[in-house]
Enzyme design. Structure first.
Site, mmCIF file in Angstrom:
data_model
loop_
_atom_site.group_PDB
_atom_site.id
_atom_site.type_symbol
_atom_site.label_atom_id
_atom_site.label_comp_id
_atom_site.label_asym_id
_atom_site.label_seq_id
_atom_site.Cartn_x
_atom_site.Cartn_y
_atom_site.Cartn_z
ATOM 1 N N LYS A 161 -2.842 -1.800 15.216
ATOM 2 C CA LYS A 161 -1.944 -0.929 15.984
ATOM 3 C C LYS A 161 -2.436 -0.795 17.423
ATOM 4 O O LYS A 161 -3.641 -0.661 17.653
ATOM 5 C CB LYS A 161 -1.848 0.442 15.316
ATOM 6 C CG LYS A 161 -1.378 0.364 13.883
ATOM 7 C CD LYS A 161 -1.291 1.728 13.256
ATOM 8 C CE LYS A 161 -1.189 1.616 11.749
ATOM 9 N NZ LYS A 161 -2.487 1.537 11.063
ATOM 10 N N GLU A 164 0.822 -1.224 0.000
ATOM 11 C CA GLU A 164 0.000 0.000 0.000
ATOM 12 C C GLU A 164 0.852 1.268 0.000
ATOM 13 O O GLU A 164 2.077 1.232 0.180
ATOM 14 C CB GLU A 164 -0.922 -0.013 1.215
ATOM 15 C CG GLU A 164 -0.163 -0.082 2.527
ATOM 16 C CD GLU A 164 -0.838 0.681 3.644
ATOM 17 O OE1 GLU A 164 -1.121 1.885 3.457
ATOM 18 O OE2 GLU A 164 -1.060 0.064 4.706
ATOM 19 N N ASP A 216 -15.726 5.917 15.608
ATOM 20 C CA ASP A 216 -14.583 5.834 14.701
ATOM 21 C C ASP A 216 -14.106 4.388 14.546
ATOM 22 O O ASP A 216 -13.382 3.865 15.394
ATOM 23 C CB ASP A 216 -13.450 6.745 15.210
ATOM 24 C CG ASP A 216 -12.316 6.874 14.202
ATOM 25 O OD1 ASP A 216 -12.297 6.101 13.220
ATOM 26 O OD2 ASP A 216 -11.455 7.744 14.382
ATOM 27 N N LYS A 275 -5.556 10.670 1.369
ATOM 28 C CA LYS A 275 -5.569 9.315 1.929
ATOM 29 C C LYS A 275 -6.905 8.681 1.547
ATOM 30 O O LYS A 275 -7.952 9.146 1.982
ATOM 31 C CB LYS A 275 -5.414 9.423 3.459
ATOM 32 C CG LYS A 275 -5.558 8.118 4.227
ATOM 33 C CD LYS A 275 -5.422 8.358 5.733
ATOM 34 C CE LYS A 275 -5.899 7.177 6.536
ATOM 35 N NZ LYS A 275 -5.909 7.427 7.986
HETATM 36 N N1 PSU Z 1 0.466 0.243 8.503
HETATM 37 C C1 PSU Z 1 1.457 1.008 8.975
HETATM 38 N N2 PSU Z 1 1.279 2.361 8.952
HETATM 39 C C2 PSU Z 1 0.150 2.938 8.437
HETATM 40 C C3 PSU Z 1 -0.881 2.116 7.932
HETATM 41 C C4 PSU Z 1 -0.678 0.754 7.972
HETATM 42 O O1 PSU Z 1 2.486 0.519 9.446
HETATM 43 O O2 PSU Z 1 0.036 4.186 8.424
HETATM 44 C C5 PSU Z 1 -2.136 2.766 7.362
HETATM 45 C C6 PSU Z 1 -2.952 1.827 6.436
HETATM 46 O O3 PSU Z 1 -3.108 2.461 5.190
HETATM 47 C C7 PSU Z 1 -4.288 1.706 7.134
HETATM 48 C C8 PSU Z 1 -4.379 3.014 7.825
HETATM 49 O O4 PSU Z 1 -5.354 1.440 6.246
HETATM 50 O O5 PSU Z 1 -3.077 3.149 8.381
HETATM 51 C C9 PSU Z 1 -5.458 3.047 8.885
HETATM 52 O O6 PSU Z 1 -6.076 4.296 8.846
HETATM 53 P P1 PSU Z 1 -7.485 4.527 9.579
HETATM 54 O O7 PSU Z 1 -7.252 4.160 11.007
HETATM 55 O O8 PSU Z 1 -7.778 6.010 9.360
HETATM 56 O O9 PSU Z 1 -8.473 3.644 8.899
#
Ligand code: PSU
Length: 306
Positions: A161, A27, A140, A88
């Site tokens: 995460k 990605e 969220d 994004k």
């Molecule tokens: N993995 C990482 N760093 C990131 C991401 C994934 O090590 O920044 C990104 C991916 O693109 C994932 C996004 O879809 O973080 C999540 O964003 P959100 O929580 O806004 O959905």
């Protein structure tokens, strides 16, 4: 009149797919919103090299000039990494960006959509988005979770995460029928740490089983993908106890500043980078490389199945 699909495969990716060779999707949001420059582009290149070392072709995905590009050149990666104002993109806004033109970075959700359109079965990233802390009032919840329930791509990550509410993230995945399989251990990993205190719903020890189970899902006519959680290598992890106060501080700063929606994850990652004096980034890089290698091994198994 039908609108043509603006999907552009690099020559290398196209040839590999036509010859049923292993391909791993990667990605671009991790490059534009997940890491600072120049570590972002260095990591993107190192991840591609890791996929190649394991015998697969890397296919980094991003939106450029109104096209979904699958397989980027080093120049494309460099340009994307230095650009400060890239959108994004997730499922909701992908089509609008293609209509307006310009550049866009694909999240896990958007990368899954693009990978599936291209015919790629495996995608390696760092960590998926999930249910944010306080989601009971903010609502969220990352679109990544919904995507996993409808798009048939196997996503290799290091868990969700640790800035997220992990028990609720696993609950939503379960409700949506997404298989969550941890590679090689019983506990679900928490991105920077191998442990989360949560038992993984499933455990798998062989890449071949992961590919075979994707085929079984298709045979059963079950929509959606699979989530493979690959624990960060022991030598690179940061203990959950070390991280906890930093995550709490970053989250309270986000709340005070009223950071919302798609800005939350990039904000928290950036604050953790500073609060841990760069350690969180080093761990992030190590885990992405580890996932790229496993992604390639799984892609090889898909190729064997034909
Ligand atoms: N993995 C990482 N760093 C990131 C991401 C994934 O090590 O920044 C990104 C991916 O693109 C994932 C996004 O879809 O973080 C999540 O964003 P959100 O929580 O806004 O959905």
């Amino acid at each position: 009149m039908t609108t043509a699909l603006p999907l552009q495969l690099s020559d290398e990716v196209k040839a590999a797919l036509e010859a049923n060779q292993p391909v791993v999707a990667l990605e671009s949001t991790i490059i534009t919103h997940g890491m600072p420059y120049p570590q972002n582009v260095e990591t993107a290149k190192a991840v591609e090299a890791a996929v190649r070392e394991e015998g697969a072709v890397p296919a980094t995905i991003a939106i450029m000039d109104g096209n979904i590009c699958v397989g980027l050149s080093d120049e494309d990666l460099e340009a994307l990494a230095q650009e400060t104002d890239v959108a994004k993109l997730s499922r909701a806004d992908l089509a609008v960006r293609l209509a307006t033109g310009g550049a866009g970075a694909t999240t896990v959700a958007a990368t899954m959509i693009a990978a599936h359109l291209a015919g790629i079965h495996v995608f390696a990233t760092g960590g998926i988005g999930g249910v944010h802390k306080g989601a009971e009032s903010s609502f969220d919840i990352s679109a990544d979770l919904q995507e996993l329930s409808q798009t048939p791509v196997t996503v290799v990550c290091a868990g969700a995460k640790a800035i997220l509410d992990l028990p609720k993230t696993l609950e939503v995945l379960e409700t949506n029928g997404v298989p969550v399989m941890t590679f090689g251990q019983d506990e679900f990993p928490a991105f920077w740490s191998r442990e989360s205190g949560l038992k993984s719903p499933l455990r798998v020890d062989e890449p071949a089983i992961i590919a075979k189970s994707a085929r079984m899902r298709a045979a059963l006519k079950l929509p959606g993908g699979q989530l493979v959680a690959n624990p960060i290598p022991t030598t690179d992890e940061i203990s959950a106890d070390d991280l906890r106060p930093h995550i709490e501080q970053a989250q309270s700063e986000a709340d005070a500043k009223r950071i919302a929606a798609k800005d939350v994850t990039p904000f928290l990652l950036d604050r953790l980078f500073h609060l841990t004096e760069g350690r969180s980034l080093e761990a992030n890089i190590a885990l992405v490389l580890n996932n790229a290698r496993l992604g390639a091994r799984i892609a090889r198994e898909f190729s064997k199945l034909g």
